[in-house]
Structure formats: C-alpha cells, structure tokens
Design an enzyme around this catalytic site. Structure first.
Site, mmCIF file in Angstrom:
data_model
loop_
_atom_site.group_PDB
_atom_site.id
_atom_site.type_symbol
_atom_site.label_atom_id
_atom_site.label_comp_id
_atom_site.label_asym_id
_atom_site.label_seq_id
_atom_site.Cartn_x
_atom_site.Cartn_y
_atom_site.Cartn_z
ATOM 1 N N CYS A 1 0.939 -1.177 0.084
ATOM 2 C CA CYS A 1 -0.093 0.046 0.170
ATOM 3 C C CYS A 1 0.842 1.324 0.060
ATOM 4 O O CYS A 1 1.862 1.454 0.861
ATOM 5 C CB CYS A 1 -1.159 0.003 1.240
ATOM 6 S SG CYS A 1 -1.625 1.630 1.564
ATOM 7 N N HIS B 1 -8.499 14.714 1.754
ATOM 8 C CA HIS B 1 -7.835 15.762 1.087
ATOM 9 C C HIS B 1 -8.275 17.071 1.690
ATOM 10 O O HIS B 1 -9.389 17.436 2.078
ATOM 11 C CB HIS B 1 -8.158 16.186 -0.408
ATOM 12 C CG HIS B 1 -7.864 14.768 -1.162
ATOM 13 N ND1 HIS B 1 -6.943 14.747 -2.166
ATOM 14 C CD2 HIS B 1 -8.525 13.605 -1.314
ATOM 15 C CE1 HIS B 1 -6.920 13.401 -2.833
ATOM 16 N NE2 HIS B 1 -7.770 12.927 -2.299
ATOM 17 N N CYS C 1 0.475 3.239 3.227
ATOM 18 C CA CYS C 1 1.293 2.586 4.418
ATOM 19 C C CYS C 1 2.929 2.742 4.341
ATOM 20 O O CYS C 1 3.606 2.886 5.503
ATOM 21 C CB CYS C 1 0.845 1.080 4.447
ATOM 22 S SG CYS C 1 -0.651 0.830 5.259
ATOM 23 N N HIS D 1 -6.321 3.539 0.560
ATOM 24 C CA HIS D 1 -5.964 3.686 1.981
ATOM 25 C C HIS D 1 -6.910 4.841 2.164
ATOM 26 O O HIS D 1 -6.483 6.005 1.655
ATOM 27 C CB HIS D 1 -4.332 3.600 2.165
ATOM 28 C CG HIS D 1 -3.999 4.011 3.747
ATOM 29 N ND1 HIS D 1 -2.976 3.145 4.185
ATOM 30 C CD2 HIS D 1 -4.519 4.870 4.387
ATOM 31 C CE1 HIS D 1 -2.942 3.674 5.752
ATOM 32 N NE2 HIS D 1 -3.835 4.685 5.634
ATOM 33 N N THR E 1 -7.757 7.000 -6.348
ATOM 34 C CA THR E 1 -6.831 6.016 -6.618
ATOM 35 C C THR E 1 -6.166 5.437 -6.031
ATOM 36 O O THR E 1 -5.437 4.463 -6.239
ATOM 37 C CB THR E 1 -5.853 7.106 -7.679
ATOM 38 O OG1 THR E 1 -5.362 8.086 -6.719
ATOM 39 C CG2 THR E 1 -6.666 7.723 -8.741
ATOM 40 N N HIS F 1 -4.014 0.911 8.385
ATOM 41 C CA HIS F 1 -4.437 0.756 7.122
ATOM 42 C C HIS F 1 -5.816 0.724 7.219
ATOM 43 O O HIS F 1 -6.471 -0.471 7.713
ATOM 44 C CB HIS F 1 -3.813 -0.545 6.502
ATOM 45 C CG HIS F 1 -4.303 -0.419 4.978
ATOM 46 N ND1 HIS F 1 -3.833 0.206 3.760
ATOM 47 C CD2 HIS F 1 -5.237 -1.149 4.438
ATOM 48 C CE1 HIS F 1 -4.630 -0.263 2.949
ATOM 49 N NE2 HIS F 1 -5.411 -1.018 3.187
ATOM 50 N N HIS G 1 -8.168 8.297 2.903
ATOM 51 C CA HIS G 1 -7.536 9.523 2.961
ATOM 52 C C HIS G 1 -8.379 10.746 2.818
ATOM 53 O O HIS G 1 -9.513 10.579 1.963
ATOM 54 C CB HIS G 1 -6.083 9.733 2.358
ATOM 55 C CG HIS G 1 -6.596 9.265 0.907
ATOM 56 N ND1 HIS G 1 -6.900 8.065 0.356
ATOM 57 C CD2 HIS G 1 -6.736 10.126 -0.276
ATOM 58 C CE1 HIS G 1 -7.099 8.306 -0.912
ATOM 59 N NE2 HIS G 1 -7.191 9.426 -1.460
ATOM 60 N N ASP H 1 0.359 16.657 -0.723
ATOM 61 C CA ASP H 1 -0.049 15.711 -1.859
ATOM 62 C C ASP H 1 1.005 16.038 -3.057
ATOM 63 O O ASP H 1 1.560 17.171 -3.183
ATOM 64 C CB ASP H 1 -1.341 16.195 -2.548
ATOM 65 C CG ASP H 1 -1.923 15.063 -3.597
ATOM 66 O OD1 ASP H 1 -2.925 14.518 -3.158
ATOM 67 O OD2 ASP H 1 -1.350 14.847 -4.650
HETATM 68 P P1 AMP Z 1 -7.314 9.866 -4.540
HETATM 69 O O1 AMP Z 1 -7.328 10.201 -5.978
HETATM 70 O O2 AMP Z 1 -8.670 10.548 -3.758
HETATM 71 O O3 AMP Z 1 -7.202 8.504 -4.082
HETATM 72 O O4 AMP Z 1 -6.160 10.730 -4.034
HETATM 73 C C1 AMP Z 1 -4.701 10.018 -4.098
HETATM 74 C C2 AMP Z 1 -3.770 11.276 -4.004
HETATM 75 O O5 AMP Z 1 -2.637 10.833 -3.642
HETATM 76 C C3 AMP Z 1 -3.769 12.036 -5.371
HETATM 77 O O6 AMP Z 1 -4.234 13.372 -5.199
HETATM 78 C C4 AMP Z 1 -2.334 11.779 -5.624
HETATM 79 O O7 AMP Z 1 -1.748 12.950 -6.041
HETATM 80 C C5 AMP Z 1 -1.615 11.518 -4.286
HETATM 81 N N1 AMP Z 1 -0.477 10.886 -4.407
HETATM 82 C C6 AMP Z 1 0.074 9.841 -5.284
HETATM 83 N N2 AMP Z 1 1.371 9.386 -4.644
HETATM 84 C C7 AMP Z 1 1.628 10.212 -3.884
HETATM 85 C C8 AMP Z 1 3.094 10.374 -2.974
HETATM 86 N N3 AMP Z 1 4.003 9.313 -3.417
HETATM 87 N N4 AMP Z 1 3.019 11.292 -2.372
HETATM 88 C C9 AMP Z 1 2.055 12.291 -1.941
HETATM 89 N N5 AMP Z 1 0.924 11.989 -2.806
HETATM 90 C C10 AMP Z 1 0.640 11.295 -3.631
HETATM 91 ZN ZN ZN Z 2 -2.269 1.309 3.640
#
Ligand code: AMP
Ligand code: ZN
Length: 113
Positions: free
Chosen positions: A3, A101, A6, A97, A94, A45, A99, A29
């Site tokens: 993940c 924003h 994680c 886990h 995407t 997780h 989250h 982000d």
């Molecule tokens: P979601 O589309 O709501 O699942 O949000 C996932 C978010 O994770 C997106 O806004 C991505 O830009 C962000 N993201 C993906 N990989 C990373 C990373 N390595 N560090 C920080 N944010 C990330």
């Molecule tokens: Zn996770």
C-alpha cells in the site's frame, strides 16, 4: 502490504510531512490542486474510503478529524479550507488507503462536482 500510503507512513517512500501523531499522518499531495493540498490519513491501514467506515474503525477516523484543525493551523489555513474524500470509481479514487484531502490557500471554486 503493498500500500502506497502505508509505505509513506513507514518512511519507505519519502513525503513532505505536515503533521504526525501516534495515529495520524499528514503530508503534502505530490500533485497539488490548490496552493495548499495535504492528505490526512490514519496510520493504520483502513481500506479504502468513507464507504468502509464502521463501528470497528470509526475511532481511527475520529482521530484523523481531531488532527484536522492542527493540520490546518500548521499549513496557515486561517481563512477556511475544504475536506474531500474521494470514494470509489465515480469519485476517481486512486489510492485504497482511506484519506482526506485538505485544500485551501485560495478562494476555492463554488461548485464541488
Ligand atoms: P485519490 O485520488 O483521492 O485516491 O487521492 C490520491 C492522492 O494521492 C492524489 O491526489 C495523488 O496526487 C496523491 N499521491 C499519489 N502518490 C503520492 C505520493 N507519493 N506522495 C504524495 N501524494 C501522492
Ligand atoms: Zn495502507
């Protein structure tokens, strides 16, 4: 567990940390959609989005929301902000886990969807 978030919590993937306590992790982000765009997550997780919140994990979610004002203060969000949980396909989620924003640092669009 394979993940992304994680791995970020464990420090296996680098992140720009904004706030951390025993249960919660907040980081910038990687593809910000506002001047401030931070992700706040439970360290534990929880898959995958708001749809899976239940009596067994809501304590971890409560800790995330208790941290939100601290995250906002740490980011200088003194004039408001928006909290979003993209849940499932129609919301273009995407990372599976859970989250939240936090977006701010400018006047955000009135329309949300
Ligand atoms: P979601 O589309 O709501 O699942 O949000 C996932 C978010 O994770 C997106 O806004 C991505 O830009 C962000 N993201 C993906 N990989 C990373 C990373 N390595 N560090 C920080 N944010 C990330
Ligand atoms: Zn996770």
């Amino acid at each position: 567990m394979d993940c992304l978030f994680c791995k970020i919590v464990k420090g296996e993937i680098p992140s720009k940390v904004v706030y951390e306590d025993e249960a919660v992790f907040a980081f910038h982000d990687i593809a910000p959609q506002a001047p401030v765009h931070v992700l706040v997550i439970p360290k534990k997780h929880i898959a995958a989005c708001a749809d899976e919140i239940n009596a067994g994990n809501s304590g971890e979610i409560a800790k995330v929301f208790e941290a939100v004002p601290k995250v906002a203060r740490a980011c200088g969000l003194t004039n408001g902000y928006r909290i979003i949980n993209n849940c499932g396909e129609d919301a273009c989620q995407t990372v599976p886990h859970i989250h939240f924003h936090i977006l701010g640092g400018r006047r955000l669009p009135e329309r949300m969807g």
